[in-house]
Design an enzyme around this catalytic site. Sequence first.
Site, PDB file in Angstrom:
ATOM      1  N   SER A 146      12.394  62.808 -36.382  1.00  0.00           N
ATOM      2  CA  SER A 146      12.938  64.036 -35.521  1.00  0.00           C
ATOM      3  C   SER A 146      12.505  65.267 -36.512  1.00  0.00           C
ATOM      4  O   SER A 146      11.958  65.129 -37.525  1.00  0.00           O
ATOM      5  CB  SER A 146      14.434  64.147 -35.526  1.00  0.00           C
ATOM      6  OG  SER A 146      14.865  65.234 -35.297  1.00  0.00           O
ATOM      7  N   TYR A 159      23.381  62.466 -37.941  1.00  0.00           N
ATOM      8  CA  TYR A 159      22.032  62.219 -37.520  1.00  0.00           C
ATOM      9  C   TYR A 159      20.831  62.490 -38.181  1.00  0.00           C
ATOM     10  O   TYR A 159      20.166  61.831 -38.470  1.00  0.00           O
ATOM     11  CB  TYR A 159      22.141  63.002 -36.089  1.00  0.00           C
ATOM     12  CG  TYR A 159      20.752  62.896 -35.197  1.00  0.00           C
ATOM     13  CD1 TYR A 159      19.555  63.653 -35.511  1.00  0.00           C
ATOM     14  CD2 TYR A 159      20.593  61.978 -34.215  1.00  0.00           C
ATOM     15  CE1 TYR A 159      18.620  63.800 -34.843  1.00  0.00           C
ATOM     16  CE2 TYR A 159      19.385  62.023 -33.699  1.00  0.00           C
ATOM     17  CZ  TYR A 159      18.336  62.893 -33.962  1.00  0.00           C
ATOM     18  OH  TYR A 159      17.413  62.803 -33.142  1.00  0.00           O
TER      19      TYR A 159
HETATM   20  C1  GCO Z   1      20.451  68.604 -31.998  1.00  0.00           C
HETATM   21  C2  GCO Z   1      19.338  68.085 -31.272  1.00  0.00           C
HETATM   22  C3  GCO Z   1      18.241  67.739 -32.458  1.00  0.00           C
HETATM   23  C4  GCO Z   1      17.083  67.357 -31.554  1.00  0.00           C
HETATM   24  C5  GCO Z   1      16.381  65.864 -32.013  1.00  0.00           C
HETATM   25  C6  GCO Z   1      15.126  65.815 -31.459  1.00  0.00           C
HETATM   26  O1  GCO Z   1      21.668  68.281 -31.735  1.00  0.00           O
HETATM   27  O2  GCO Z   1      19.991  69.717 -32.761  1.00  0.00           O
HETATM   28  O3  GCO Z   1      19.893  66.643 -30.801  1.00  0.00           O
HETATM   29  O4  GCO Z   1      18.484  66.820 -33.266  1.00  0.00           O
HETATM   30  O5  GCO Z   1      16.984  67.293 -30.039  1.00  0.00           O
HETATM   31  O6  GCO Z   1      16.678  65.736 -33.498  1.00  0.00           O
HETATM   32  O7  GCO Z   1      14.449  65.320 -32.683  1.00  0.00           O
END
Ligand code: GCO
Length: 255
Positions: A146, A159
């Site tokens: 990501s 995450y």
């Molecule tokens: C958030 C999103 C991000 C991006 C994801 C794609 O909540 O900022 O979900 O995390 O969409 O990382 O790489």
Amino acid sequence: MSLNLFKLDGRIALVTGSGQGIGLAMAEGLAAAGAHVVLNGRDKAKLEAAQGAIAAAGHKVSIAPFDVTDQKAVEAGVAAIEAEIGPIDILINNAGTQKRGAFVDFPAEDWHFLVATNLHSVFYVTQAVAKRMAPRNRGKIVSIGSVMSKLGRPTIVPYTATKGAVALMTQGLAAELGKHNIQVNAIGPGYIVTELNKALIADETFSNWVKSRTPVGRWGETKELIGAAIFLSSEASDYVSGHLLMVDGGLTSVV
Ligand code: GCO
Ligand code: CA
């Protein structure tokens, strides 16, 4: 110079979490490039629907419904694919999810869920596949990182931790599996229009921030990840390993 560098004919590609979103888009792309794609997910009905669409397009596609957070299910699922379909040449570790919330209030069970879904899964599936690729002296492993593999923002610390781990796991795997001619890379999506990001897209302030923060000035589409997936799954990347290829409209390259 022919463009056969990007052809995947005769290759079998397992894509985890490919019943929808980024995983399904990549599976469709790899199938269009000639691979026999094996769709994975927990929802069999979703996989069968996706299988129908890809088969209707004239491509080779199978389904392998197992839970990537369950090591026994993963081992059995991978063994069954190799026994019934054939050797896995390409693994796309796409399965992953998102939960947002203030760090100080973030429930531990949600932390554990994200670590299991986004990280344990990469350990289980990569190990089950790589140990079979090694004796064949050939393989491609592509994990979905990501922009958060390199950047943080409030409310998604767990995450972000998992995606940072995926990026460095990619480098470690590249170091260890290179001698088996297995290239291991990662793709770092930016802000892509997906189910997981529905709430963000609906938030006009956040969505406008994404557009201003991204040099190409817009959200990405899932199909815009296909090129990177084909490149890192094909012989075009035989001398590329340990790399995190951002597909983010330039976001991580600018302030
Ligand atoms: C958030 C999103 C991000 C991006 C994801 C794609 O909540 O900022 O979900 O995390 O969409 O990382 O790489
Ligand atoms: Ca790096």
